[in-house]
Design an enzyme around this catalytic site. Structure first.
Site, short mmCIF file in Angstrom:
data_model
loop_
_atom_site.label_atom_id
_atom_site.label_comp_id
_atom_site.label_asym_id
_atom_site.label_seq_id
_atom_site.Cartn_x
_atom_site.Cartn_y
_atom_site.Cartn_z
N GLU A 286 -10.69 11.77 2.17
CA GLU A 286 -12.01 11.12 2.09
C GLU A 286 -12.56 11.07 3.50
O GLU A 286 -11.95 10.46 4.38
CB GLU A 286 -11.89 9.70 1.51
N CYS A 320 -18.72 4.51 6.13
CA CYS A 320 -18.85 5.94 5.83
C CYS A 320 -20.10 6.18 4.99
O CYS A 320 -20.68 7.25 5.02
CB CYS A 320 -17.62 6.42 5.09
P1 NAD Z 1 -10.32 8.89 12.44
O1 NAD Z 1 -10.37 10.20 11.78
O2 NAD Z 1 -10.48 8.82 13.90
O3 NAD Z 1 -8.93 8.18 12.12
C1 NAD Z 1 -8.50 7.96 10.79
C2 NAD Z 1 -6.99 7.83 10.78
O4 NAD Z 1 -6.42 9.10 11.11
C3 NAD Z 1 -6.45 6.83 11.81
O5 NAD Z 1 -5.37 6.12 11.24
C4 NAD Z 1 -5.98 7.75 12.92
O6 NAD Z 1 -4.97 7.18 13.70
C5 NAD Z 1 -5.45 8.94 12.13
N1 NAD Z 1 -5.31 10.19 12.89
C6 NAD Z 1 -5.98 10.57 14.00
N2 NAD Z 1 -5.56 11.79 14.41
C7 NAD Z 1 -4.62 12.20 13.53
C8 NAD Z 1 -3.82 13.38 13.40
N3 NAD Z 1 -3.92 14.39 14.25
N4 NAD Z 1 -2.97 13.47 12.35
C9 NAD Z 1 -2.88 12.48 11.45
N5 NAD Z 1 -3.60 11.32 11.53
C10 NAD Z 1 -4.46 11.19 12.56
O7 NAD Z 1 -11.42 7.96 11.73
P2 NAD Z 1 -11.86 6.46 12.08
O8 NAD Z 1 -12.66 6.46 13.34
O9 NAD Z 1 -10.71 5.51 11.97
O10 NAD Z 1 -12.80 6.14 10.84
C11 NAD Z 1 -14.13 6.54 10.80
C12 NAD Z 1 -14.30 7.81 9.99
O11 NAD Z 1 -13.78 7.63 8.69
C13 NAD Z 1 -15.76 8.18 9.78
O12 NAD Z 1 -15.91 9.56 9.88
C14 NAD Z 1 -16.03 7.69 8.37
O13 NAD Z 1 -17.13 8.32 7.75
C15 NAD Z 1 -14.74 8.01 7.71
N6 NAD Z 1 -14.56 7.20 6.51
C16 NAD Z 1 -14.68 7.82 5.28
C17 NAD Z 1 -14.56 7.07 4.12
C18 NAD Z 1 -14.70 7.70 2.77
O14 NAD Z 1 -14.34 7.05 1.78
N7 NAD Z 1 -15.19 8.91 2.65
C19 NAD Z 1 -14.29 5.71 4.20
C20 NAD Z 1 -14.16 5.13 5.47
C21 NAD Z 1 -14.28 5.88 6.61
#
Ligand code: NAD
Length: 530
Positions: A286, A320
Site C-alpha cells: 500500500e 496517504c
Molecule cells: P517509508 O516508505 O519511508 O517507510 C515505511 C516503512 O518502510 C518504515 O517502517 C520504514 O522503516 C520501512 N523501510 C524503509 N526502507 C526500507 C527498506 N529498504 N526495506 C524495507 N523496509 C524499509 O514511508 P513513511 O514516510 O513512513 O510513510 C509515508 C508514506 O506512506 C507516504 O508515501 C504515504 O502515502 C504512504 N502511506 C500509504 C498508505 C496506503 O494505505 N496506501 C497509508 C499510509 C501511508
C-alpha cells in the site's frame, strides 16, 4: 493504566465539544508526559529483548523531548523473531478460529479502553491532534473487530463445493500461509501496524512487525494490548530498527511467507520487485498518493472549500489520502480559492496536544525541507502563494517542525508539484475549462489512491465515478474531500502506483488475502448393496 469511558471518534468527527472527552485527553497527556523517555524492548517469542545500541524516538513538536528509546535491532533479531513466529504458527493455525477471534476482540476492547492513553502518546510521538490520534487508536480496534466479523460471517472460509458422484464430497478451505512480515509507516502508526497484523493473525498466520522508526512506540503499544489480551507467545513479534537492515532482512528471509508493506512508492516498489524468490509469495504494498479533488461549476463552493481544507491540511497533509491538488472550473475558481483561503487561514497551528490546535508539526526535518523546497519551487515557477508558505518559528515552535497551511495557484498543470507526492500541507489549485479536462489531469498520475468531486449535477458525478482512476472516491464530502475512511464503511486501497492488491484494507475482501485456498475432495465408501 487508567481507563476512561469509551467514546467513538472517527476521522469524520468534525468537532469535539464534549467536555468529558477533552478533560480525559488532557489528563492522559499529563500521564503520558510523566512516562516519557523510557527504554522499551523488542518482543520476540514472548520475550523482551534489549540491545546495547538504542535509537531515540523524539517528538516532532519539540525535538528536545525524547518520547522513548528503542533497540537498534539487527538481522539476527529478525531471524530470531521469524523463528519464533514459525514455531508459534502450527498451534495458532490449529486454534479454533472462534478462539482466535475472541483473543483479538479482547485486544480491540483493551485498545478502546485505553484510547486516551494511547492517543496522548501518539499525539506526542507523531504530532497528531487529539481527534486524529483518538481516531487512529479507535480505528485500530475497529479493524480487529471488522476483520473478525468478516471472518465469522464467512464461517471461517470453509465452503462446500459441488459433487460429481454420491460418494464424493469436496469443500474449499482457505488456509493461512504461515508467517507474515508487516512493515508500517509513521503516519497511522497504530492502525497501519494493527490492521495488517490483525488481518494476518485473525486468518491464522503469525506476524513479525517492523514499525516505523519515527513511531515505534505506537506499534509497541499495539503489541502490549495483544499481550494483555492473552495472545500466545510468538504469534506477534516486534523488531525495531532501520528499514535498510531490519526491513531488508524481513524481505529477504525465506522464513517469511507473505508481506504487507505500507509506505512510500519508492520503498514499496523495491520490495514488490524483489520479494519473489524461488516461488511466488503474496505481498501487499500500500503506497503513496497524489490525491485530486475536482470542483465543477455545479459545486456548492462552501462545501467544497470545507472538504478540501480538511483533506489538504488534516494531520499536515501527511495522510496517504491527503488532497494535494485541486482542479476547479474557471468560472468558479476565484470564489472557490477565496473561500478555501478564508477557511484555511483560521487553522490553528501549534502544539497538537492543546485542545485548540488543529494542525501540529510535520514528522521530521526532511519533511520540513520538502515543504520549503516546494514553496521555493512554486515561487520560482511563477506560482502565487495564496496562503501560507511559511514555517512557524516562535519560542513555542522553534524546536519542532511547523509549516503553515499553504495554497498555491497559477502553476502550469504539468508542473511537478501536481505530480510528486510531498506529504506536507501544500496544496496546488489549477483552473480547468471542463470536467473532462479535470478528469484527464486527475488521472495523469502514477498514483491512484483517493479522489473527490464537488458537483450537484448527477451526470457529472456519474462521469466522475465512471472515469476516475482511484481506489477510494468521495462525492460532495464536507467532512473530507478525499480523506477519512473507516473500517467497514469505506474500503481503503490504491490503484496503479498506490497499491498492489486491488483488494482494499478496511473492506470485505481484505482478510482473504492472508489465506490460500485448498480444495479438499474426499471419496467416501461405496454404499453397501442390498
Ligand atoms: P517509508 O516508505 O519511508 O517507510 C515505511 C516503512 O518502510 C518504515 O517502517 C520504514 O522503516 C520501512 N523501510 C524503509 N526502507 C526500507 C527498506 N529498504 N526495506 C524495507 N523496509 C524499509 O514511508 P513513511 O514516510 O513512513 O510513510 C509515508 C508514506 O506512506 C507516504 O508515501 C504515504 O502515502 C504512504 N502511506 C500509504 C498508505 C496506503 O494505505 N496506501 C497509508 C499510509 C501511508
Amino acid at each position: 493504566m487508567a481507563t476512561t469511558p469509551r467514546m467513538k471518534i472517527t476521522y469524520a468527527t468534525l468537532s469535539a465539544d464534549n467536555e468529558e472527552l477533552q478533560t480525559s485527553f488532557d489528563a492522559a497527556v499529563e500521564r503520558a508526559r510523566a512516562g516519557l523517555g523510557r527504554t522499551y524492548p523488542m518482543l520476540i517469542g514472548g520475550e523482551e529483548r534489549m540491545r546495547d545500541e538504542t535509537f531515540e524516538d523524539r517528538s516532532p513538536i519539540d525535538t528536545d523531548v525524547v518520547i522513548a528509546r528503542f533497540p537498534v535491532g539487527t538481522r539476527e533479531d529478525v531471524r530470531d523473531a521469524i523463528a519464533a513466529a514459525r514455531a508459534a504458527f502450527p498451534a495458532w493455525r490449529n486454534t479454533p478460529w472462534r478462539e482466535r477471534l475472541a483473543i483479538l476482540r479482547r485486544a480491540a476492547d483493551l485498545i478502546s479502553e485505553r484510547q486516551f492513553d494511547y492517543a496522548a502518546l501518539m499525539a506526542l510521538e507523531v504530532g497528531k491532534n487529539r481527534l486524529e490520534a483518538l481516531g487512529d487508536v479507535e480505528e485500530t480496534a475497529d479493524l480487529l473487530r471488522y476483520y473478525g466479523d468478516e471472518f465469522e460471517k464467512a464461517d471461517g472460509f470453509v465452503k462446500p463445493l459441488g459433487s460429481l458422484s454420491p460418494i464424493e464430497s469436496t469443500r474449499s478451505v482457505l488456509r493461512p500461509y504461515g508467517v507474515f512480515g508487516v512493515i508500517s509507516p509513521f503516519n497511522f502508526p497504530m492502525a497501519l501496524a494493527g490492521g495488517p497484523a490483525g488481518g494476518a493473525m485473525i486468518a491464522g498466520n503469525t506476524v513479525v512487525l517492523k514499525p516505523s522508526s519515527d513511531a515505534p512506540l505506537s506499534g509497541w503499544k499495539f503489541g502490549e494490548a495483544l499481550r494483555d489480551a492473552g495472545l500466545p507467545d510468538g504469534v506477534f513479534n516486534l523488531v525495531t530498527g532501520p528499514g535498510e537492515t531490519v526491513g531488508a532482512e524481513l524481505q529477504e528471509n525465506p522464513g517469511i511467507d507473505g508481506m504487507v508493506f505500507t509506505g512510500s512508492y519508492e520503498v514499496g516498489m523495491k520490495l514488490y520487485r524483489s520479494f519473489t524468490k524461488d516461488y511466488p509469495r503474496p505481498i501487499i504494498t500500500e503506497m503513496g498518493g497524489k490525491n485530486p479533488a475536482i470542483v465543477t461549476r455545479h459545486a456548492d463552493l462552501d462545501e467544497a472549500a470545507e472538504g478540501v481544507m480538511r483533506s489538504a491540511f488534516g494531520f499536515d497533509g501527511q495522510k496517504c489520502s491527503a488532497n494535494s491538488r485541486v482542479y476547479v472550473e474557471k468560472p468558479v475558481a476565484a470564489e472557490f480559492v477565496a473561500k478555501l483561503v478564508e477557511k484555511a487561514r483560521d487553522i490553528t497551528v501549534g502544539d497538537p496536544t492543546q485542545r485548540e490546535t488543529w494542525m501540529g508539526p510535520v514528522i521530521n526535518q526532511r519533511a520540513l525541507d520538502t515543504f520549503q523546497r516546494a514553496v521555493d519551487d512554486a515561487k520560482a515557477s511563477g506560482g502565487s502563494i495564496a496562503l501560507g508558505g511559511e514555517v512557524l518559528r516562535t519560542a513555542d515552535t522553534e524546536r519542532g517542525f511547523f509549516p503553515t497551511p499553504t495554497v498555491v495557484t497559477g502553476l502550469p498543470l504539468e508542473h511537478r508539484l501536481y505530480r510528486d507526492e510531498l506529504f506536507v500541507p501544500f496544496l496546488v489549485v489549477g483552473e480547468v475549462d471542463s470536467l473532462d479536462e479535470a478528469l484527464t489531469e486527475a488521472n495523469a498520475s502514477e498514483y491512484g489512491l483517493t479522489a473527490g468531486i464537488f458537483s450537484h449535477d448527477d451526470a457529472e458525478v456519474q462521469r466522475f465515478l465512471d472515469t476516475i482512476q482511484a481506489g477510494v472516491v468521495y462525492v460532495n464530502r464536507r467532512a473530507g474531500a478525499t480523506t477519512g475512511a473507516w473500517p467497514g464503511i469505506q474500503s481503503f486501497g490504491g490503484w496503479k502506483g498506490s497499491g498492489s492488491s486491488g483488494k482494499s484494507g478496511l473492506g470485505p475482501y481484505y482478510v482473504q488475502q492472508f489465506l490460500r485456498e485448498q480444495s479438499q475432495t474426499v471419496i467416501g465408501d461405496e454404499p453397501s448393496g442390498q
